[in-house]
Design a protein around this motif. Structure first.
Motif, PDB file in Angstrom:
ATOM      1  N   VAL A   2       0.867  -1.180   0.000  1.00  0.00           N
ATOM      2  CA  VAL A   2       0.000   0.000   0.000  1.00  0.00           C
ATOM      3  C   VAL A   2       0.903   1.229   0.000  1.00  0.00           C
ATOM      4  N   ALA A  24      -4.358   6.799  -0.719  1.00  0.00           N
ATOM      5  CA  ALA A  24      -3.829   5.437  -0.700  1.00  0.00           C
ATOM      6  C   ALA A  24      -3.957   4.807  -2.078  1.00  0.00           C
ATOM      7  N   SER A  25      -2.979   3.989  -2.415  1.00  0.00           N
ATOM      8  CA  SER A  25      -3.019   3.241  -3.668  1.00  0.00           C
ATOM      9  C   SER A  25      -2.373   1.882  -3.444  1.00  0.00           C
ATOM     10  N   ILE A  28      -5.279  -1.573  -1.717  1.00  0.00           N
ATOM     11  CA  ILE A  28      -6.136  -0.823  -0.800  1.00  0.00           C
ATOM     12  C   ILE A  28      -7.302  -1.633  -0.290  1.00  0.00           C
ATOM     13  N   ILE A  53     -12.707   1.593   8.514  1.00  0.00           N
ATOM     14  CA  ILE A  53     -13.385   1.600   7.224  1.00  0.00           C
ATOM     15  C   ILE A  53     -14.875   1.838   7.398  1.00  0.00           C
ATOM     16  N   ARG A  71     -13.037  10.171   5.976  1.00  0.00           N
ATOM     17  CA  ARG A  71     -12.527   9.192   5.023  1.00  0.00           C
ATOM     18  C   ARG A  71     -13.486   9.101   3.849  1.00  0.00           C
ATOM     19  N   ASN A  73     -13.981   6.530   1.116  1.00  0.00           N
ATOM     20  CA  ASN A  73     -13.562   5.199   0.662  1.00  0.00           C
ATOM     21  C   ASN A  73     -13.558   5.092  -0.860  1.00  0.00           C
ATOM     22  N   ASN A  76     -10.348   6.492  -1.749  1.00  0.00           N
ATOM     23  CA  ASN A  76      -9.217   5.910  -1.002  1.00  0.00           C
ATOM     24  C   ASN A  76      -8.379   6.988  -0.332  1.00  0.00           C
ATOM     25  N   THR A  77      -9.051   7.947   0.242  1.00  0.00           N
ATOM     26  CA  THR A  77      -8.379   9.104   0.831  1.00  0.00           C
ATOM     27  C   THR A  77      -8.913   9.360   2.239  1.00  0.00           C
TER      28      THR A  77
END
Length: 116
Positions: A2, A24-25, A28, A53, A71, A73, A76-77
């Protein structure tokens, strides 16, 4: 693996605000909790806030009522909105992701400087 990339740090006057972002990448799908930590010179790295999450968040006492973690989702940040900053908040802020089997990933950090 990640990968985490932080942005949004900088110089702000006491009482001001900043918004940090952590994108994020990679793998994930395996990430559950994401959080922000900070480390000031001569001090240990400490948890600032984290969020699962499912959206459950926790904060260290010194930032409650001033900072908000959120967040997205879909993107992804994770974000950290920081208001009413004071010089004690100055530090390098790191993003951390907790993935499957407790594996931890860290970003490279973004500096926050608060002038009095």
């Amino acid at each position: 693996q990640v990968q985490l990339v932080e942005s949004g740090g900088g110089l702000v006057q006491a009482g001001g605000s900043l918004r940090l972002s952590c994108a994020a990448s990679g793998m994930i799908f395996s990430v559950n909790t994401m959080g922000w930590y900070r480390q000031a010179p001569g001090k240990q790295r400490e948890l600032v806030a984290d969020i699962t999450i499912g959206g459950t968040s926790t904060y260290t006492d010194s930032v409650k009522g001033r900072f908000t973690i959120s967040r997205d989702n879909a993107k992804n940040t994770v974000y950290l909105q920081m208001n009413s900053l004071n010089p004690e908040d100055a530090a390098v802020y790191y993003c951390r992701a907790t993935a499957a089997r407790g594996r931890l990933y860290w970003g490279q950090g973004t500096q926050v400087i608060v002038s009095s």
